[in-house]
Enzyme design. Structure first.
Site, PDB file in Angstrom:
ATOM      1  N   GLU A 293       0.804  -1.226   0.000  1.00 30.36           N
ATOM      2  CA  GLU A 293       0.000   0.000   0.000  1.00 30.36           C
ATOM      3  C   GLU A 293       0.840   1.281   0.000  1.00 30.36           C
ATOM      4  O   GLU A 293       0.505   2.241   0.691  1.00 30.36           O
ATOM      5  CB  GLU A 293      -0.934   0.015   1.232  1.00 30.36           C
ATOM      6  CG  GLU A 293      -1.902  -1.134   1.242  1.00 30.36           C
ATOM      7  CD  GLU A 293      -2.735  -1.204   2.525  1.00 30.36           C
ATOM      8  OE1 GLU A 293      -3.943  -1.400   2.415  1.00 30.36           O
ATOM      9  OE2 GLU A 293      -2.169  -1.073   3.637  1.00 30.36           O
TER      10      GLU A 293
HETATM   11  C1  ACM Z   1      -2.015  -5.382   3.949  1.00 27.35           C
HETATM   12  O1  ACM Z   1      -3.108  -5.874   4.282  1.00 27.35           O
HETATM   13  N1  ACM Z   1      -1.873  -4.096   3.759  1.00 27.35           N
HETATM   14  C2  ACM Z   1      -0.844  -6.221   3.770  1.00 27.35           C
END
Ligand code: ACM
Length: 483
Positions: A293
């Protein structure tokens, strides 16, 4: 009396022999190879608790014998358990295998009443070498005593890796020599979600925790999340941003807004220092560098950053694990992508598997333990769906992503994110019983797994978890009265 197959995870081979049921006699004793004295001590204590008998450890042949076979062709975690009318023999190639067998014996001891072990032979070994779960200490910190208690519980189900998510936007939870503000500023009061999860591990506490986990044959996998999820680091050291301006602490659950500055040398000095320090504190083979992310890092910067940083765990003797996003770049040979997607979209993971990389499977819609069980679950989130116990059991990590089959898998991990979880009791409620499902997926051959069999075996663990003081969700999918 328990049945020889009443075990989670289900062993590979169970051959009951009712003529060989073994009532533990008042003079029951334990003997062990010298290398297995610690495990012998543990077994003797379990038998004392179950029987009230003295259960000495003897030099000759005991009633219960632990033998080391030294067979290098076998999985180090394999074991064979023989329960006969005249005694019990547990043999394994390593003390790790004896420890796995000890968990099976523990589950075969009755919760109450006369202690008779069911006769027969169990032969067992894991499907995958990596069977893990994860605690998110960044969103809420948990005290070392709570983490030790958690390790005790997971090890009973042959979970052998505990991934610690140590850093994120809301907090930094591991003391790093040379960078004291990380924990002084971002591990203290007011950190975590809603400012309600303060605390950090000193380097010594971390080392003690790693050593404790090793006595349960659990390997700690530390994660330093990079290049996103770094607001807490930037609050402590604003020079880690591109403009060097002061950064405000954040206690909300947003993701994707922070990034290290890919174009600055200071970034890499910091990252290498942290990786060097964490590697030195960690005897296990893995160091997780996050990579997920990074929504405010451009694709070009992400590639430049990862290309420079991915070799660093190797430089300090560790294999890099990263969330699957990292597979967008060319990986060092030993790097391990951890796949958390819901949809079978290939972001380079199948390409990495084709090139020989091992993969850890953690699909959010099946293995994320912070997802609510159902609409009425008071804790947790639901962005990956509702995940009941059957849903967490009834999937195969080898068919989640085309090109990533059985041979490409290092194993399976069930992460627990802690945005809504403030205490060990909260953690346990989300983890149990679903982690037992994941434990069976990781250990038992796919062809031998069956939901109704698992559901019926699971019922018996209600009273056992209760007796241990473990908080668990009494899912209506399970007939707990049958236990
Ligand atoms: C995640 O769930 N951001 C690895």
């Amino acid at each position: 009396m328990r049945h020889l197959g009443d075990v989670i995870p289900l062993p590979v081979s169970v051959r009951p022999d009712p003529a060989a049921d073994f009532p533990l006699p008042a003079d029951v004793s334990v003997s062990a190879a010298p290398a297995a004295t610690a495990i012998a001590g543990e077994l003797a204590e379990l038998l004392r608790q179950a029987t009230g008998f003295p259960v000495p450890i003897v030099a000759g042949l005991g009633t219960v014998r632990l033998l080391l076979d030294d067979d290098e062709a076998k999985s180090p975690e394999s074991y064979r358990l023989d329960i006969a009318a005249d005694g019990v023999t547990l043999r394994a190639p390593t003390d790790q295998g004896l420890f796995a067998g000890l968990q099976t014996i523990r589950q075969l001891l009755p919760g109450a009443g006369a202690v008779v072990l069911p006769g027969g032979r169990v032969e067992d070994e894991p499907r995958f070498p990596y069977r893990g779960t994860m605690l998110d200490l960044a969103r809420h910190f948990y005290q070392p005593a709570d983490i030790r208690s958690f390790i005790d519980t997971i090890a009973q189900f042959k979970i052998n890796h505990l991934h610690l998510h140590l850093t994120d936007d809301q907090g930094w939870r591991l003391e790093i020599e040379g960078w004291p503000r990380l924990t002084e500023v971002s591990g203290g009061e007011g950190t975590g979600i809603d400012g309600a999860g303060p605390g950090f591990l000193t380097a010594q506490q971390y080392a003690e925790l790693v050593a404790y986990a090793a006595t349960r044959f659990v390997t700690i996998v530390p994660e330093i999340d990079l290049p996103g999820h770094v607001n807490a680091a930037q609050v402590a050291y604003p020079e880690l941003t591109c403009d060097g301006e002061p950064v405000q602490p954040r206690t909300d659950p947003e993701v994707g807004y922070s990034s290290l500055c890919a174009g600055k040398d200071e970034t890499y000095a910091f990252v290498e220092d942290v990786i060097r320090v964490v590697a030195a504190l960690t005897p296990g083979p893995y160091l997780h560098i996050g990579g997920d992310e990074a929504l405010s890092t451009t694709a070009e910067d992400y590639r430049a950053f990862m290309t420079r940083v991915l070799p660093l765990p190797g430089k300090y003797g560790k294999r890099a694990i990263g969330w699957h996003e990292m597979a967008a770049v060319d990986l060092p040979a030993t790097a391990i992508p951890q796949y958390w997607r819901i949809e079978p979209v290939d972001d380079g993971v199948a390409r990495a598997a084709a090139a020989g990389h091992q993969v850890i499977m953690s699909p959010a819609d099946r293995s994320y333990l912070d997802m609510k069980y159902d609409e009425s679950t008071p804790l947790g989130l639901d962005w990956a769906g509702l995940v009941g116990v059957e849903r967490s059991y009834d999937w195969d990590p080898a068919d989640r992503l085309p090109g990533v089959g059985e041979e490409s898998l290092l194993g399976v991990e069930a992460p627990l994110w802690s945005e809504t979880l403030r205490s060990l009791a909260d953690v346990e409620f989300m983890v149990f019983p679903r982690l037992l499902a994941i434990a069976e997926i990781g250990w038992t051959p796919q062809a031998a797994r069956d939901w109704t069999s698992f559901r019926d075996r699971l019922a018996a663990f209600g009273p056992r978890l209760e007796a241990q003081g473990v908080n668990f969700h009494r899912s209506t999918e399970i007939d707990w009265t049958a236990g």
